[in-house]
Motif scaffolding. Structure first.
Motif, PDB file in Angstrom:
ATOM      1  N   ILE A 182      20.509 -20.137  -0.428  1.00  0.00           N
ATOM      2  CA  ILE A 182      21.458 -21.163  -0.847  1.00  0.00           C
ATOM      3  C   ILE A 182      21.242 -21.532  -2.308  1.00  0.00           C
ATOM      4  O   ILE A 182      22.187 -21.619  -3.095  1.00  0.00           O
ATOM      5  CB  ILE A 182      21.329 -22.413   0.051  1.00  0.00           C
ATOM      6  N   GLU A 183      19.990 -21.730  -2.688  1.00  0.00           N
ATOM      7  CA  GLU A 183      19.693 -22.126  -4.067  1.00  0.00           C
ATOM      8  C   GLU A 183      20.036 -21.021  -5.061  1.00  0.00           C
ATOM      9  O   GLU A 183      20.461 -21.297  -6.187  1.00  0.00           O
ATOM     10  CB  GLU A 183      18.225 -22.537  -4.181  1.00  0.00           C
ATOM     11  N   GLU A 184      19.869 -19.771  -4.651  1.00  0.00           N
ATOM     12  CA  GLU A 184      20.258 -18.652  -5.531  1.00  0.00           C
ATOM     13  C   GLU A 184      21.767 -18.653  -5.754  1.00  0.00           C
ATOM     14  O   GLU A 184      22.247 -18.435  -6.872  1.00  0.00           O
ATOM     15  CB  GLU A 184      19.814 -17.328  -4.903  1.00  0.00           C
ATOM     16  N   LEU A 185      22.534 -18.910  -4.690  1.00  0.00           N
ATOM     17  CA  LEU A 185      24.000 -18.897  -4.797  1.00  0.00           C
ATOM     18  C   LEU A 185      24.529 -20.119  -5.547  1.00  0.00           C
ATOM     19  O   LEU A 185      25.543 -20.031  -6.235  1.00  0.00           O
ATOM     20  CB  LEU A 185      24.619 -18.822  -3.400  1.00  0.00           C
ATOM     21  N   LEU A 186      23.851 -21.242  -5.411  1.00  0.00           N
ATOM     22  CA  LEU A 186      24.302 -22.457  -6.091  1.00  0.00           C
ATOM     23  C   LEU A 186      24.299 -22.299  -7.611  1.00  0.00           C
ATOM     24  O   LEU A 186      25.022 -23.009  -8.313  1.00  0.00           O
ATOM     25  CB  LEU A 186      23.419 -23.642  -5.699  1.00  0.00           C
ATOM     26  N   GLU A 187      23.498 -21.370  -8.116  1.00  0.00           N
ATOM     27  CA  GLU A 187      23.450 -21.128  -9.553  1.00  0.00           C
ATOM     28  C   GLU A 187      24.793 -20.626 -10.084  1.00  0.00           C
ATOM     29  O   GLU A 187      25.088 -20.754 -11.272  1.00  0.00           O
ATOM     30  CB  GLU A 187      22.363 -20.094  -9.875  1.00  0.00           C
ATOM     31  N   TYR A 188      25.616 -20.053  -9.191  1.00  0.00           N
ATOM     32  CA  TYR A 188      26.886 -19.475  -9.614  1.00  0.00           C
ATOM     33  C   TYR A 188      28.056 -20.449  -9.474  1.00  0.00           C
ATOM     34  O   TYR A 188      29.196 -20.083  -9.751  1.00  0.00           O
ATOM     35  CB  TYR A 188      27.184 -18.211  -8.802  1.00  0.00           C
ATOM     36  N   ILE A 189      27.787 -21.675  -9.051  1.00  0.00           N
ATOM     37  CA  ILE A 189      28.859 -22.651  -8.876  1.00  0.00           C
ATOM     38  C   ILE A 189      28.777 -23.691  -9.977  1.00  0.00           C
ATOM     39  O   ILE A 189      27.770 -24.396 -10.109  1.00  0.00           O
ATOM     40  CB  ILE A 189      28.778 -23.322  -7.494  1.00  0.00           C
ATOM     41  N   ALA A 190      29.826 -23.801 -10.769  1.00  0.00           N
ATOM     42  CA  ALA A 190      29.870 -24.772 -11.859  1.00  0.00           C
ATOM     43  C   ALA A 190      30.156 -26.161 -11.310  1.00  0.00           C
ATOM     44  O   ALA A 190      30.650 -26.321 -10.187  1.00  0.00           O
ATOM     45  CB  ALA A 190      30.953 -24.373 -12.861  1.00  0.00           C
ATOM     46  N   ASP A 191      29.853 -27.173 -12.113  1.00  0.00           N
ATOM     47  CA  ASP A 191      30.055 -28.553 -11.679  1.00  0.00           C
ATOM     48  C   ASP A 191      31.529 -28.831 -11.396  1.00  0.00           C
ATOM     49  O   ASP A 191      31.858 -29.620 -10.507  1.00  0.00           O
ATOM     50  CB  ASP A 191      29.537 -29.507 -12.762  1.00  0.00           C
ATOM     51  N   ALA A 192      32.403 -28.178 -12.128  1.00  0.00           N
ATOM     52  CA  ALA A 192      33.842 -28.382 -11.923  1.00  0.00           C
ATOM     53  C   ALA A 192      34.307 -27.850 -10.571  1.00  0.00           C
ATOM     54  O   ALA A 192      35.390 -28.189 -10.107  1.00  0.00           O
ATOM     55  CB  ALA A 192      34.633 -27.703 -13.043  1.00  0.00           C
ATOM     56  N   GLU A 193      33.498 -26.990  -9.945  1.00  0.00           N
ATOM     57  CA  GLU A 193      33.863 -26.401  -8.661  1.00  0.00           C
ATOM     58  C   GLU A 193      33.204 -27.137  -7.502  1.00  0.00           C
ATOM     59  O   GLU A 193      33.076 -26.611  -6.397  1.00  0.00           O
ATOM     60  CB  GLU A 193      33.460 -24.920  -8.652  1.00  0.00           C
ATOM     61  N   TYR A 194      32.787 -28.379  -7.739  1.00  0.00           N
ATOM     62  CA  TYR A 194      32.148 -29.219  -6.723  1.00  0.00           C
ATOM     63  C   TYR A 194      33.104 -29.466  -5.562  1.00  0.00           C
ATOM     64  O   TYR A 194      34.282 -29.726  -5.750  1.00  0.00           O
ATOM     65  CB  TYR A 194      31.736 -30.548  -7.353  1.00  0.00           C
ATOM     66  N   ARG A 195      32.574 -29.384  -4.351  1.00  0.00           N
ATOM     67  CA  ARG A 195      33.354 -29.693  -3.155  1.00  0.00           C
ATOM     68  C   ARG A 195      32.555 -30.662  -2.279  1.00  0.00           C
ATOM     69  O   ARG A 195      31.418 -30.369  -1.901  1.00  0.00           O
ATOM     70  CB  ARG A 195      33.672 -28.421  -2.359  1.00  0.00           C
ATOM     71  N   PRO A 196      33.128 -31.819  -1.915  1.00  0.00           N
ATOM     72  CA  PRO A 196      32.400 -32.805  -1.107  1.00  0.00           C
ATOM     73  C   PRO A 196      31.873 -32.248   0.209  1.00  0.00           C
ATOM     74  O   PRO A 196      30.745 -32.545   0.614  1.00  0.00           O
ATOM     75  CB  PRO A 196      33.450 -33.896  -0.871  1.00  0.00           C
TER      76      PRO A 196
END
Length: 476
Positions: A309-323
């Motif tokens: 999960i932490e490896e994949l989270l590196e590829y998600i920008a803050d603008a792509e946040y989903r609640p």
């Protein structure tokens, strides 16, 4: 039958690229300049505020009419502009209205069937189906072409108008001047696939095969997407394997669909294998698919799920946040006992106004606090959760009550009953059993007997229910 005076290109991109040796360097420079003019025009139009204003001044200030007259394929410039205005379909329709006006008169620039087809599609995106139908009937008189039928079918499909879409397809089949193409069948496949009508979708495939229409990559991808929507993983895989053996080979979009399918199916092994294939084809995988993979790890019992999960989270920008994903992460870290990370995520959720609406997630959080043994932190969290409108369940109060009781903080334990009443949670057998056992463990039999009386009063136990208060029944 009136035909468009210009031959249609295979693709819009071909209008702005070098087709062969007949094009000079000057021609290429002119095409590039035209593309730049249209891009600048589209940018200025998109900057116009809502409600949609009259685009005429901007169109004329950019000399768009002159550009259309100087081009040997005027419809190409219009279609390019319409494509750039896709985010604002109402604005694009205003531009088409202007385009129709200059198609009349002594210096008219005639409309082409491609422009009508594009306008019909745009009207569908703008959910103006009356206009879409009007433009179709206006155009079909001069341009009896399949593309117009396809555009109207697409407009109805986009708006979920199944019967109207099927009626247009039936009219197309009855029109002797044109016949359905693979695009026509693809629209029907999308229509039925989105509605999870798999049997209808497969009937369309059979009809396309009988008509001798060759499948395209779009066809195969639509089939796979439909099977994913229907959770039919075996047929999804079978279609993919058929593509590997057939003339239409899987490409990036196919593998991305497959990645999402395996993620939804919870098949981590195949999901990871497909992710490796996709990673070789593209530098950065779209966040939509990354989130689907993270969601799968969150719901799994994979031994290395936190690491993945932490490896994949590196590829998600803050603008792509989903609640919803943030809530899943809170639950994962709570389940793993990683309290500090859980607290950080909870604080971030409060600051982002993200709410937890499921009892299961709340139970995971309070269980994590319980194992920490810090009832004050739990109480602080519950106050913040209450203010933020998070889901409060009876288990939350039971945990708080038990932790106060284990620390002999009896007044605060009883205060929890008042909190429960404020949130309209009536005491249950478990509620009173917690208080009863706390008093028994402290050797305070009088208070324990009082709790037993409350149990009878509330009707949560009967005198023969020895399992609830065994210590009481052992008394002489």
């Amino acid at each position: 039958m009136v035909k468009t005076p210009f031959s249609r290109p295979r693709s819009l991109a071909s209008l702005f690229t070098n087709h062969g040796h007949s094009h000079s360097h000057h021609d290429n420079h002119h095409l590039a300049s035209t593309a730049n003019i249209i891009s600048a025009l589209a940018a200025d139009l998109l900057s116009l505020p809502d409600p949609t204003p009259d685009p005429t001044p901007i169109l004329e200030s950019h000399s768009f009419p002159s550009l259309l007259r100087s081009s040997h394929k005027p419809f190409a410039a219009s279609i390019k502009l319409f494509s750039l205005l896709k985010p604002r379909p109402l604005l694009a329709l205003e531009v088409f209205k202007w385009r129709r006006e200059i198609a009349i008169g002594p210096n008219a620039i005639p409309l082409a069937s491609e422009e009508y087809a594009k306008a019909i599609t745009i009207a569908g995106r703008a959910r103006n189906l009356d206009l879409a139908g009007k433009l179709f009937w206006e155009a079909i008189v001069s341009f009896p072409e399949t593309a117009l039928y396809n555009a109207l079918m697409s407009a109805y499909m986009y708006n979920g108008m199944m019967r109207r879409c099927l009626a247009v397809f039936q009219s197309l089949r009855q029109d002797r001047r044109c016949k359905p193409t693979i695009v026509s069948y693809n629209i029907l496949l999308s229509l039925f696939g989105r509605s999870v009508l798999v049997d209808h979708m497969e009937a369309v495939l059979q009809a396309a095969n009988e008509a001798g229409v060759m499948r395209t990559l779009k066809t195969q991808n639509t089939i796979i997407a439909s099977y994913i929507t229907a959770f039919m993983w075996d047929r999804m895989e079978a279609t993919y394997h058929a593509m590997q053996q057939g003339p239409v080979k899987p490409e990036l979009r196919t593998h991305l669909l497959l990645l999402r399918g395996y993620a939804h199916a919870g098949n981590i092994e195949k999901m990871e294998y497909t992710y490796k294939i996709v990673s070789k084809q593209v530098k950065r995988v779209n966040a939509v698919f990354i989130r689907a993979m993270i969601c799968t790890y969150c719901k799994s019992k994979h031994p290395k799920r936190v690491q993945r999960i932490e490896e994949l989270l590196e590829y998600i920008a803050d603008a792509e946040y989903r609640p919803w994903l943030h809530v899943l992460l809170i639950r994962v870290y709570a389940q793993e006992g990683l309290v500090e990370v859980m607290k950080r995520l909870i604080d971030e959720a409060f600051s982002r106004k993200t709410t937890v609406t499921t009892s299961e997630t709340m139970r995971s959080i309070i269980t994590s606090y319980f194992h920490c043994g810090d009832v004050d932190q739990l109480a602080g969290f519950l106050r913040s959760a209450e203010r933020a409108g998070w889901k409060l369940c009876r288990s939350v109060f039971h945990c708080k009550m038990l932790m106060y009781g284990m620390r002999n903080r009896l007044k605060e334990m009883h205060d929890v009953l008042d909190e429960m009443k404020r949130f309209r949670f009536d005491p249950t057998k478990k509620t009173l059993s917690i208080i009863y056992k706390v008093y028994c463990n402290m050797g305070r039999r009088l208070e324990a007997n009082t709790v037993v009386g409350l149990m009878f009063k509330f009707g949560v136990v009967s005198p023969t229910d020895a399992r609830v208060f065994p210590s009481h029944r052992e008394q002489p």
